[in-house]
Design an enzyme around this catalytic site. Structure first.
Site, short mmCIF file in Angstrom:
data_model
loop_
_atom_site.label_atom_id
_atom_site.label_comp_id
_atom_site.label_asym_id
_atom_site.label_seq_id
_atom_site.Cartn_x
_atom_site.Cartn_y
_atom_site.Cartn_z
N TYR A 95 3.05 2.03 -7.27
CA TYR A 95 1.97 1.52 -6.41
C TYR A 95 0.62 1.97 -6.95
CZ TYR A 95 -1.67 2.27 -3.02
OH TYR A 95 -2.91 2.33 -2.44
N HIS A 96 0.49 3.29 -7.18
CA HIS A 96 -0.81 3.79 -7.65
C HIS A 96 -1.18 3.17 -9.01
CE1 HIS A 96 -0.08 7.02 -4.55
NE2 HIS A 96 -1.39 6.95 -4.44
N ARG A 103 2.05 11.52 9.88
CA ARG A 103 3.46 11.88 10.03
C ARG A 103 3.62 13.28 10.65
NH1 ARG A 103 7.57 10.57 7.41
NH2 ARG A 103 7.89 12.48 6.20
N SER A 156 2.68 6.83 -8.97
CA SER A 156 3.74 5.94 -8.45
C SER A 156 3.46 4.56 -9.01
CB SER A 156 3.73 5.91 -6.92
OG SER A 156 2.61 5.16 -6.46
N THR A 167 -7.65 3.51 -5.00
CA THR A 167 -7.14 4.75 -4.41
C THR A 167 -7.51 5.95 -5.27
OG1 THR A 167 -5.12 5.97 -3.89
CG2 THR A 167 -4.90 4.24 -5.52
N LYS A 172 -2.88 -0.14 -8.73
CA LYS A 172 -4.31 -0.05 -8.44
C LYS A 172 -5.11 0.24 -9.72
CE LYS A 172 -4.13 -0.26 -3.83
NZ LYS A 172 -4.97 -1.00 -2.91
N ARG A 214 0.79 -1.24 0.00
CA ARG A 214 0.00 0.00 0.00
C ARG A 214 0.81 1.27 0.00
NH1 ARG A 214 0.71 1.82 5.39
NH2 ARG A 214 0.72 0.13 6.92
N1 USQ Z 1 3.38 14.56 1.74
C1 USQ Z 1 4.05 15.66 2.22
N2 USQ Z 1 4.84 15.50 3.32
C2 USQ Z 1 4.98 14.31 3.97
C3 USQ Z 1 4.26 13.19 3.48
C4 USQ Z 1 3.48 13.34 2.37
O1 USQ Z 1 3.95 16.75 1.66
O2 USQ Z 1 5.71 14.25 4.95
C5 USQ Z 1 2.52 14.73 0.56
C6 USQ Z 1 2.90 13.84 -0.63
O3 USQ Z 1 3.90 14.43 -1.42
C7 USQ Z 1 1.56 13.72 -1.36
C8 USQ Z 1 0.54 13.78 -0.22
O4 USQ Z 1 1.21 14.32 0.91
O5 USQ Z 1 1.37 14.83 -2.17
C9 USQ Z 1 -0.03 12.44 0.17
O6 USQ Z 1 1.04 11.57 0.51
P1 USQ Z 1 0.82 10.37 1.54
O7 USQ Z 1 2.15 9.74 1.77
O8 USQ Z 1 0.04 10.81 2.70
O9 USQ Z 1 -0.17 9.42 0.72
P2 USQ Z 1 0.07 8.58 -0.61
O10 USQ Z 1 1.48 8.29 -0.90
O11 USQ Z 1 -0.71 9.23 -1.70
O12 USQ Z 1 -0.62 7.19 -0.23
C10 USQ Z 1 -1.57 7.06 0.82
C11 USQ Z 1 -1.63 5.59 1.19
C12 USQ Z 1 -2.13 4.79 0.01
C13 USQ Z 1 -3.45 5.36 -0.47
C14 USQ Z 1 -3.32 6.84 -0.77
C15 USQ Z 1 -4.63 7.52 -1.10
O13 USQ Z 1 -0.34 5.14 1.61
O14 USQ Z 1 -2.25 3.43 0.38
O15 USQ Z 1 -3.85 4.68 -1.63
O16 USQ Z 1 -2.82 7.52 0.40
S1 USQ Z 1 -4.40 8.85 -2.25
O17 USQ Z 1 -3.34 9.73 -1.76
O18 USQ Z 1 -5.65 9.54 -2.37
O19 USQ Z 1 -3.98 8.25 -3.50
#
Ligand code: USQ
Length: 417
Positions: free
Chosen positions: A181-182, A240, A179, A144, A185, A100
């Site tokens: 990962y994405h 985080r 990504s 997702t 999906k 994930r």
């Molecule tokens: N981000 C920051 N700072 C951080 C961590 C993340 O700016 O310290 C940003 C990332 O660059 C991104 C956004 O926050 O633009 C979301 O990142 P994320 O790590 O919270 O989420 P993501 O990698 O997209 O993945 C998570 C889950 C995944 C799910 C997805 C839903 O790990 O399993 O599918 O959220 S979504 O984001 O809507 O695709």
């Protein structure tokens, strides 16, 4: 209903099991414990100490007076998938057993291939086994919101009406994932849609936004806590940020921080999965739910976290590290999310309230957070083809790449380190 949850030991799988039990459903689960191993692989652990599986089952017995039937194994083994479905004959299968993490999939070629091979294989195995053994059952598949990317138009729920060169049709909305990962999906979505059509299965593809939070009403005791990841690979943005604030580290919106995502609280995510399960589609119907409550920019989340941190006597700063990802740092974002509302979904949790709860809960586990503060900083760069060496050095030991597939057998008895 009789519900089989794949990935029942995970962040969402465990609270979903508790939620469904509380609503009177019968629950069985599958897990290979690969997430536990992979979080260790990157040198991290869950902020909440997660009991070994038999202890989790025991806690459910003791505190809820209920039983979860459990099968340890990997969806990559088709005979295992067949055996579980033959024994269970579930009414619904909630498929959460996928790799994930976007950053995990971007480490190097091995992690990219492991992510896509495992995710696609598991879904195909489930689809074939459902066709063979429980064709009337409903597949609720975790997708997702990231499948859609960030197009400069509104995002519909899966399909849209389009007119092109004088003709019109209802077509799947274009996917532009960010990504490996994405993308896994996206490919899954195609497979589920196709299998549903040719075999007359029933399926719901849940385009889930970023989940945040740690509590659901069913988590009434520490023995029932779900895992909570905060490292750069397994932790999601808001989770985080709270940990960064607690540890006195700067909160880290990447790049401009104007990237927007849909967010949903853990408890509301459980509510929406349950609603999907309790309202199955017709045979042959593939439906898509965009599952999130509100869209926020990452800067807004950082600001909100900072403000609530002040209430707890913490004074975090906000810093913008260069974005390790390749993503639009500023963009239009307006996804539709009506389908769940039509089934009765109502958001119950408000962001600030969950933030307060997170601060209260996580301060209790401060020592576990403190011990792993080095895994918070982003290392995995989308532009690099090989991030493994940097990660290995930070994890303080040799990393053998993706964890090998587990061997089916007895569940581990040790509590997660
Ligand atoms: N981000 C920051 N700072 C951080 C961590 C993340 O700016 O310290 C940003 C990332 O660059 C991104 C956004 O926050 O633009 C979301 O990142 P994320 O790590 O919270 O989420 P993501 O990698 O997209 O993945 C998570 C889950 C995944 C799910 C997805 C839903 O790990 O399993 O599918 O959220 S979504 O984001 O809507 O695709």
């Amino acid at each position: 209903m009789k519900v089989l949850i794949t990935g029942i030991d995970g962040y969402s799988g465990w609270p979903l099991a508790l939620h469904l039990l509380a609503r009177g459903h019968e629950v069985a689960g599958i897990d290979s414990f690969v997430t536990r191993r992979r979080v260790r692989e990157v040198g991290s652990w869950s902020a909440t100490p997660i009991p070994a599986w038999p202890k989790r089952q025991e806690a459910v017995r003791r505190l809820l007076g209920r039983e979860i039937r459990f099968y340890r194994g990997d969806l990559a083994r088709y005979p295992f998938v067949e055996e579980v479905l033959r024994t269970e004959r579930p009414d619904a299968v909630v498929h959460l057993a996928e790799q994930r993490s976007a950053p995990y999939s971007m480490i190097d070629v091995h992690h990219a291939v492991a992510t896509q091979a495992e995710n696609l294989t598991g879904t195909l195995h489930l689809l074939y086994a459902m066709r063979e053994l429980c064709p009337e059952a409903h597949l609720v598949k975790m997708g997702t919101m990231g499948e859609y990317g960030t197009p400069n138009v509104d995002i519909p729920e899966g399909f849209f009406e389009i007119e092109y060169r004088g003709r019109s049709d209802r077509l799947p909305f274009p996917r532009q994932a960010g990504s490996w990962y994405h993308w896994s999906k996206v490919f899954d979505s195609g497979d589920v849609m196709f299998a549903t059509r040719i075999w007359g299965l029933r399926s719901t593809d849940v385009m889930q936004g970023v989940i945040y939070g740690i509590r659901t009403p069913e988590i009434t005791d520490d023995a029932l806590l779900t895992r909570f990841d905060f490292d750069e690979i397994w932790g999601t943005a808001l989770n985080r940020f709270v940990v960064e604030a607690i540890l006195g580290m700067p909160i880290t919106p990447y790049g401009k921080g104007l990237q927007q995502r849909g967010f949903i609280a853990l408890e509301d995510s459980m509510q929406s999965l349950r609603l999907a399960i309790e309202h199955p589609p017709a045979a042959g119907e593939y439906r898509v739910f965009n599952q999130f409550d509100a869209a926020y920019s990452i800067n807004e989340l950082a600001e909100r976290t900072r403000a609530i941190a002040e209430e707890f006597g913490l004074h975090p700063t906000i810093e913008h590290p260069p974005d390790p990802r390749v993503e639009a740092e500023e963009h239009y974002y307006r996804p539709v999310h009506d389908h769940l509302t039509a089934l009765g979904y109502r958001a119950t949790r408000e962001l600030n309230e969950v933030l307060r709860e997170l601060f209260r809960d996580l301060r209790r586990f401060r020592r576990r957070l403190e011990a792993k503060r080095h895994v918070l900083l982003p290392v995995v760069q989308w532009r690099n083809a090989d991030n493994a060496a940097t990660l290995t050095a930070r994890a303080g030991g040799p990393s053998a790449g993706p964890a090998p597939p587990p061997v089916a057998g007895t569940p581990p008895t040790r509590t997660e380190a």
